[in-house]
Design a protein around this motif. Structure first.
Motif, PDB file in Angstrom:
ATOM      1  N   THR A  79       6.505   1.896 -12.834  1.00  0.00           N
ATOM      2  CA  THR A  79       6.262   2.392 -11.481  1.00  0.00           C
ATOM      3  C   THR A  79       4.973   1.795 -10.942  1.00  0.00           C
ATOM      4  N   GLY A  80       4.938   1.638  -9.628  1.00  0.00           N
ATOM      5  CA  GLY A  80       3.750   1.124  -8.961  1.00  0.00           C
ATOM      6  C   GLY A  80       3.562  -0.375  -9.069  1.00  0.00           C
TER       7      GLY A  80
ATOM      8  N   GLY B 277       0.808  -1.205   0.000  1.00  0.00           N
ATOM      9  CA  GLY B 277       0.000   0.000   0.000  1.00  0.00           C
ATOM     10  C   GLY B 277       0.842   1.256   0.000  1.00  0.00           C
ATOM     11  N   LEU B 278       1.945   1.246   0.737  1.00  0.00           N
ATOM     12  CA  LEU B 278       2.859   2.380   0.755  1.00  0.00           C
ATOM     13  C   LEU B 278       3.422   2.620  -0.638  1.00  0.00           C
TER      14      LEU B 278
ATOM     15  N   ILE C 106       9.486  10.391 -10.027  1.00  0.00           N
ATOM     16  CA  ILE C 106      10.079   9.469  -9.059  1.00  0.00           C
ATOM     17  C   ILE C 106       9.266   8.180  -9.098  1.00  0.00           C
ATOM     18  N   ARG C 107       9.910   7.096  -9.482  1.00  0.00           N
ATOM     19  CA  ARG C 107       9.245   5.803  -9.618  1.00  0.00           C
ATOM     20  C   ARG C 107       9.370   5.017  -8.317  1.00  0.00           C
TER      21      ARG C 107
ATOM     22  N   ALA D 181       3.898   5.881  -5.383  1.00  0.00           N
ATOM     23  CA  ALA D 181       4.002   5.909  -6.846  1.00  0.00           C
ATOM     24  C   ALA D 181       3.017   6.912  -7.435  1.00  0.00           C
ATOM     25  N   PHE D 182       1.821   6.955  -6.883  1.00  0.00           N
ATOM     26  CA  PHE D 182       0.800   7.901  -7.340  1.00  0.00           C
ATOM     27  C   PHE D 182       1.228   9.334  -7.034  1.00  0.00           C
TER      28      PHE D 182
END
Length: 270
Positions: A256-257, A178-179, A192-193, A184-185
């Motif tokens: 990312t994410g 979750g962090l 920043i990935r 990422a969002f």
């Protein structure tokens, strides 16, 4: 595509195991390294943690391989310590491009509802809150630098599935997912990935230490098969470092994410 020339990487939990492998791998690709580790016992951790000697050995190994490195003892549970690590990176190398939030502990328990309060809190403080505090210290420097950045958080297959016999570990690792998603969002506008790696069992001093003080699985829960799909019992730290190197490189500049299992098919099997 995996050149890290000119980049500066901070690695938490870098005194041994995966953290040491990451330091050597990223340094070989051209990154300048700042490594930290608590390098001291932590209450409620039943196996031996890294020592100042382990931390110094990592530093010397990187230097002997021709890399540039700075290091210090620091506890990820301390915001002041994490800021000191970020300050060290800026004072030594002038920037921060990469954060590997790698520090972590493990433990076994008979069942989740039988975990002692202190043991639960220590697990979350190190594995989840510690990663957040490392990000909290580093991200403002990355944003100010204006060059983007890459954060890789060390999670686990237990961050993506059930964790019988170590529920507090699994809860902390699920929290990291979750962090990662939220950061990422929030950080995408700054280029920043943020990603996680999610290994299966890794042949490291942590795994060795656990095997000496506790059974592999405290209770043989029904259907609790901890083996991998591919015919390998445990991965090597370098297997994780190879994936991390890709994630922080320009080869993954639009990644990312994500959660990246390096799991020998463990999650597919389960």
């Amino acid at each position: 595509m995996t050149s890290l020339d000119g980049k500066v990487a901070i690695i938490t939990g870098g005194a041994r195991g995966q953290g040491r492998a990451h330091a050597l791998t990223l340094a070989a690709a051209g990154a300048r390294i700042v490594v930290c580790d608590v390098a001291a016992p932590i209450k409620n951790v039943q196996y031996a943690l890294a020592t100042p000697g382990d931390l110094e050995e990592t530093i010397q190994l990187v230097k002997e391989a021709g890399g540039e490195i700075a290091g210090m003892q620091a506890d990820v549970r301390s915001s002041a310590d994490m800021k000191a690590v970020a300050d060290l990176a800026v004072s030594q190398f002038g920037r921060i491009d990469i954060l590997l939030a790698n520090a972590g502990i493990h433990d076994h328990c008979e069942s989740t509802i039988e975990i002692e309060d202190d043991a639960w809190q220590t697990m979350l403080d190190v594995n989840l809150t510690g990663a957040w505090k490392a990000c909290k210290a580093v991200v403002p420097v990355m944003i100010e630098g204006g060059r983007g950045g890459s954060i890789v958080i060390t999670s686990s297959v237990d961050g993506l599935g059930a964790s019988p016999s170590w529920g507090h570990y699994g809860a902390a690792k699920h929290g990291l997912q979750g962090l990662k998603d939220t950061l990422a969002f929030e950080l995408a506008d700054h280029n920043i990935r943020v990603n996680t790696v999610n290994p299966t069992g890794v042949n490291s001093p942590m795994a060795e230490g656990l095997s000496k003080v506790l059974p592999h699985v405290v209770r043989k829960w029904k259907h609790n098969d901890r083996t991998n799909l591919l015919d390998v019992m445990m991965l090597e730290p370098q297997d994780i470092s190879d994936a991390v190197l890709w994630l922080v490189s320009d080869g993954a500049k639009y990644v990312t994410g994500i959660d990246l299992p390096i799991d020998a098919g463990y999650l597919t099997k389960h």
